[in-house]
Design a protein around this motif. Structure first.
Motif, short mmCIF file in Angstrom:
data_model
loop_
_atom_site.label_atom_id
_atom_site.label_comp_id
_atom_site.label_asym_id
_atom_site.label_seq_id
_atom_site.Cartn_x
_atom_site.Cartn_y
_atom_site.Cartn_z
N GLU A 210 49.05 5.92 30.55
CA GLU A 210 49.55 7.28 30.67
C GLU A 210 48.39 8.21 30.99
O GLU A 210 48.47 9.11 31.80
CB GLU A 210 50.17 7.66 29.34
N PRO A 234 52.51 0.87 36.26
CA PRO A 234 52.95 1.22 34.91
C PRO A 234 52.79 0.04 33.96
O PRO A 234 52.98 -1.09 34.36
CB PRO A 234 54.42 1.56 35.11
N PRO A 237 56.40 -0.70 28.29
CA PRO A 237 56.39 0.26 27.20
C PRO A 237 55.68 -0.31 25.98
O PRO A 237 55.95 -1.42 25.57
CB PRO A 237 57.87 0.49 26.92
N THR A 241 55.16 4.55 22.99
CA THR A 241 55.90 5.21 24.06
C THR A 241 57.37 5.20 23.73
O THR A 241 57.90 4.21 23.27
CB THR A 241 55.68 4.47 25.38
N CYS A 242 58.00 6.33 23.98
CA CYS A 242 59.44 6.39 23.75
C CYS A 242 60.14 5.56 24.80
O CYS A 242 59.95 5.77 25.99
CB CYS A 242 59.92 7.82 23.83
N VAL A 243 60.93 4.60 24.39
CA VAL A 243 61.61 3.77 25.38
C VAL A 243 63.05 4.19 25.55
O VAL A 243 63.78 3.63 26.34
CB VAL A 243 61.58 2.28 24.98
N CYS A 245 64.51 7.24 26.36
CA CYS A 245 65.01 8.19 27.34
C CYS A 245 63.96 8.55 28.37
O CYS A 245 64.24 9.16 29.37
CB CYS A 245 65.50 9.44 26.62
N SER A 246 62.74 8.14 28.11
CA SER A 246 61.65 8.65 28.94
C SER A 246 61.62 7.98 30.29
O SER A 246 62.10 6.88 30.49
CB SER A 246 60.34 8.41 28.21
N ASP A 247 61.01 8.68 31.24
CA ASP A 247 60.87 8.10 32.57
C ASP A 247 59.89 6.95 32.56
O ASP A 247 59.73 6.25 33.52
CB ASP A 247 60.41 9.18 33.56
N GLN A 248 59.18 6.77 31.46
CA GLN A 248 58.30 5.62 31.33
C GLN A 248 59.11 4.33 31.34
O GLN A 248 58.57 3.27 31.58
CB GLN A 248 57.52 5.68 30.02
N HIS A 290 66.49 0.82 31.18
CA HIS A 290 66.42 1.49 29.89
C HIS A 290 66.74 0.48 28.80
O HIS A 290 67.80 -0.12 28.82
CB HIS A 290 67.42 2.64 29.81
N ASP B 93 59.37 4.20 18.47
CA ASP B 93 59.15 5.60 18.08
C ASP B 93 60.03 6.03 16.92
O ASP B 93 59.86 7.11 16.37
CB ASP B 93 59.28 6.56 19.27
N THR B 144 72.00 6.83 28.09
CA THR B 144 71.07 5.93 28.77
C THR B 144 70.95 4.59 28.08
O THR B 144 70.83 3.55 28.72
CB THR B 144 69.66 6.54 28.81
N HIS B 196 68.42 10.49 33.78
CA HIS B 196 68.86 9.12 33.55
C HIS B 196 70.19 9.05 32.81
O HIS B 196 70.95 8.11 33.00
CB HIS B 196 67.76 8.34 32.83
N SER B 351 57.09 10.89 21.63
CA SER B 351 56.28 11.50 22.68
C SER B 351 57.11 12.44 23.53
O SER B 351 56.60 13.25 24.27
CB SER B 351 55.66 10.42 23.56
N GLU B 352 58.44 12.35 23.43
CA GLU B 352 59.30 13.24 24.19
C GLU B 352 59.66 14.50 23.42
O GLU B 352 60.25 15.42 23.97
CB GLU B 352 60.61 12.54 24.55
#
Lengths: 308, 375
Positions: A210, A234, A237, A241-243, A245-248, A290, B93, B144, B196, B351-352
């Motif tokens: 990141e 990338p 995850p 890291t948030c898995v 909802c994040s674009d990650q 996701h 998280d 999502t 998403h 982190s969000e």
């Protein structure tokens, strides 16, 4: 054969034995960096480093603890660290009553908190008390790092360290002296890189991918002179890291379709099994994943104003 | 990198910024809410606020699934985790979110078997490997992740795995947006729509926002240019007196969403009559639970959960932050007692979360400087 020639051969052999393991260590740089990234994350959250090992590795443990706690390089902050093997009274007391295998695990259970880091050092990866302590540490939620030696892919045939270490660092040689030397270099690197991740001013210490992605983005959106440089691939995850909802939750490429709506996908750093049951994806498609489930096929070129 | 580089071009960003200024009516201010936490993350990470006209303020919405889980639900989950023979599985998280009786990590340190997984499929694997244990998946997320949970339950059923269940905390985005629109203390001019979530539900469900409430909504991607383009689109709509749903993220989001995913969700889950959201209170029909047919996979039915409501910590103002009434730094404990290392409220954990994103990236942004210097 003259004495001089024998000497020369012995010398050449002595250096030669250090050659391959040294190069192997260099090839492991990503692993070491990954361990340091996670260690920095733990220190940031107030964690401490707990080190343990037997015999010479016990001396290494003491060395590592003092390295972190009182660095020889001025200007680096002290990081909390302790070596379990230093406490002769406790180690021998536990050893006498509970058996040697219990020593470090017993101490860990009293000392450790879930934010801490456990670093076990073992020359051959077979020390029962080191393996036991790594397991205890893992159960307690610690970050576990094993610094071992050996030539095979797994130096511990019982699989202990493999299963219980988040990061497995290996001195890839059977020579006990060289193992030790590689270990010293490895833990000096651990100290140095952990500080690098801690000090890096531009981003969180938790995620180098990141971090570097951020720098790349800054180049392209802020600095007029800089040429856009390609963003690094990338990482899958990781812990912080948030898995959800994040674009990650990265776009990945489908490599092979498996039965049961599953597929192998290329994440840029390796392959991962994902579910493609909810999309019409074929090999070569980029899909958006996701939580292990592909929810959309990323189509190209349709990014302008949509319908309404 | 494909799909990344072309959405981070500095020249285009500046061109967009220049094009936005004339769209703002002099003397008017604009408040847009980005509903999704992913956007909050992008905005702070890339310093996008500094690109926007002075008149435009971005408000951070409730779209981080970790942030909206109330403490009581977490205590219920810890209770389940502490039952005999249970392995609790959770996204990473969620592990540090503090509940009334501590976080998952604290429970783990007390001896509960709680494991981090990247997907519910991993949780199902753990169930297969531990046939004598009862494996529970802590399901969180908006639309999502709900398809992933639903598919996993369907797979468990197909494979005849009986020792797997789901503690369902899935929430739905539309009722939350509606609650915010109905909230008296917030006046918004438009929405940056979640990207998403919309890949699953499509763009149609947002139409009431444009038609009934008269606010533009643009479904938006997560790269910096995506967000800037979408702000530009919202300003354009307002300048022309329109309010419509537009899809800026058409490269991923089909107008009608993903029918298969919606179908999977509706096979396994149904709407709850009400669900409590942190900061927003109880919102009717805003969350999902397992249907009667899948009762065997429903941790809520299998385990007796206390279901006690726990008040949020007094000092914490996550609720106001989640509703967009307060900016993160306006919270009393922001950056002092509450940091990502020792979070008090949920917004600082993920982190969000708006607070964590702001703490990590945004401390030197324009608005912060303005506030600090009193200008």
């Amino acid at each position: 054969m003259s004495v001089a020639t024998t000497m020369q051969l012995a010398l050449r052999d002595a250096f030669h034995r250090r050659d391959a393991p040294g190069h192997a260590l260099a090839r492991d740089s990503t692993r070491i960096a990954a361990a340091c990234r996670d260690m920095a994350g733990r220190f940031r959250r107030g964690g401490k480093l707990i080190v343990f090992g037997n015999g010479g590795a016990g001396a290494d443990a003491a060395h590592i603890a003092v390295e972190f706690l009182h660095p020889v390089i001025v200007g680096k902050r002290a990081l909390p660290a302790l070596a379990l093997s230093n406490d002769a009274a406790t180690v021998t007391a536990i050893g006498v009553r509970e058996g040697l295998a219990e020593t470090f695990a017993h101490q860990l259970a009293s000392w450790a908190g879930p934010h801490d880091i456990a670093l076990g050092v073992s020359r051959d990866g077979r020390c029962p008390n080191v393996l036991r302590a790594l397991r205890t540490a893992r159960d307690l939620g610690l970050l576990t790092v094993a610094l071992l030696g050996g030539t095979g892919p797994d130096p511990a045939p019982d699989g202990g360290a493999h299963a219980d270490a988040d990061h497995l660092l290996l001195a890839r040689t059977a020579d006990p002296d060289v193992v030790k030397e590689i270990h010293v270099t490895t833990y000096h690197l651990l100290w140095e890189l952990t500080h690098l991740f801690l000090d890096h001013p531009d981003g969180p210490a938790d995620d180098p991918a990141e971090d570097s992605a951020e720098n790349a983005a800054e180049d392209t959106t802020r600095d007029t002179r800089a040429h856009p440089r390609p963003a690094p691939p990338p990482e899958p995850p990781c812990g912080d890291t948030c898995v959800t909802c994040s674009d990650q939750a990265t776009p990945v490429t489908v490599v092979r379709l498996l039965h049961g709506g599953l597929a192998l996908a290329d994440t840029g750093t390796g392959t991962e099994e994902i579910s493609v049951a909810l999309v019409d994806a074929t090999v070569g498609d980029t899909v958006l994943v996701h939580a292990g489930e592909a929810i959309a096929v990323v189509t190209k070129g349709a990014h302008h104003h949509g319908r309404h | 990198m494909r799909f990344v580089d072309e959405y981070r071009d500095a020249g285009q960003a500046r061109a967009l910024a220049a094009a936005m200024a004339p769209l703002c009516r002099p003397g008017r201010t604009y408040k847009f809410m980005e509903v999704c936490g992913g956007h909050t993350h992008t905005i702070y990470k890339h310093g996008l606020e500094d690109y926007l006209p002075e008149a435009v303020t971005l408000i951070h919405g409730p779209g981080c699934p970790v942030c909206v889980i109330p403490m009581g639900r977490l205590d219920d989950a810890v209770h389940i985790a502490e039952q005999p023979d249970v392995i609790m599985t959770s996204f990473g998280d969620m592990m540090r979110v503090p509940g009334g009786r501590g976080s998952f990590l604290d429970a783990k340190a007390r001896g509960a078997d709680i494991r981090m997984v990247y997907s519910p499929l991993d949780a199902l694997k753990i169930a297969k490997q531990n046939p004598r244990k009862r494996v529970v998946f802590m399901a969180i997320g908006f639309e999502t992740t709900a398809p992933s949970t639903a598919m996993t339950v369907l797979r468990a059923e197909a494979e005849g795995i009986r020792n797997f269940s789901v503690f369902c905390n899935h929430v739905t985005i539309i009722p939350a947006i509606k609650a915010i629109l109905d909230s008296p203390d917030l006046h918004l001019d438009g929405f940056i729509g979640p990207g998403h979530v919309s890949a699953v539900i499509g763009c149609r469900p947002y139409e009431f926002i444009a038609h009934t409430y008269g606010k533009p909504l643009v479904v938006t991607g997560f790269e910096p240019l995506d967000v800037l383009r979408s702000v530009h689109q919202i300003l354009t709509q307002l300048a022309h007196g329109r309010s419509q749903v537009e899809n800026q993220y058409a490269r991923v989001v089909p107008w009608n969403g993903n029918a298969k995913a919606l179908n999977a969700i509706s096979r396994v889950m149904e709407l709850r009559p009400y669900f409590e959201w942190r900061g927003l209170g109880s919102i009717s029909h805003s969350a999902l639970k397992m249907t009667e047919k899948y009762a065997a996979y429903d941790a809520e039915r299998i385990f007796h959960i206390p279901g006690v409501r726990v008040a949020d910590p007094k000092a914490c103002q996550c609720g106001e932050v989640l509703k967009g009434v307060l900016k993160p730094w306006e919270c009393k404990v922001f950056g002092t007692a509450c940091t990502p290392e020792t979070p008090i409220g949920t917004c600082m954990v993920s982190s969000e979360g708006a607070c964590a994103a702001y703490y990590n990236f945004g401390r030197f942004s324009r608005s912060r400087v303005k506030e600090a210097t009193g200008r």
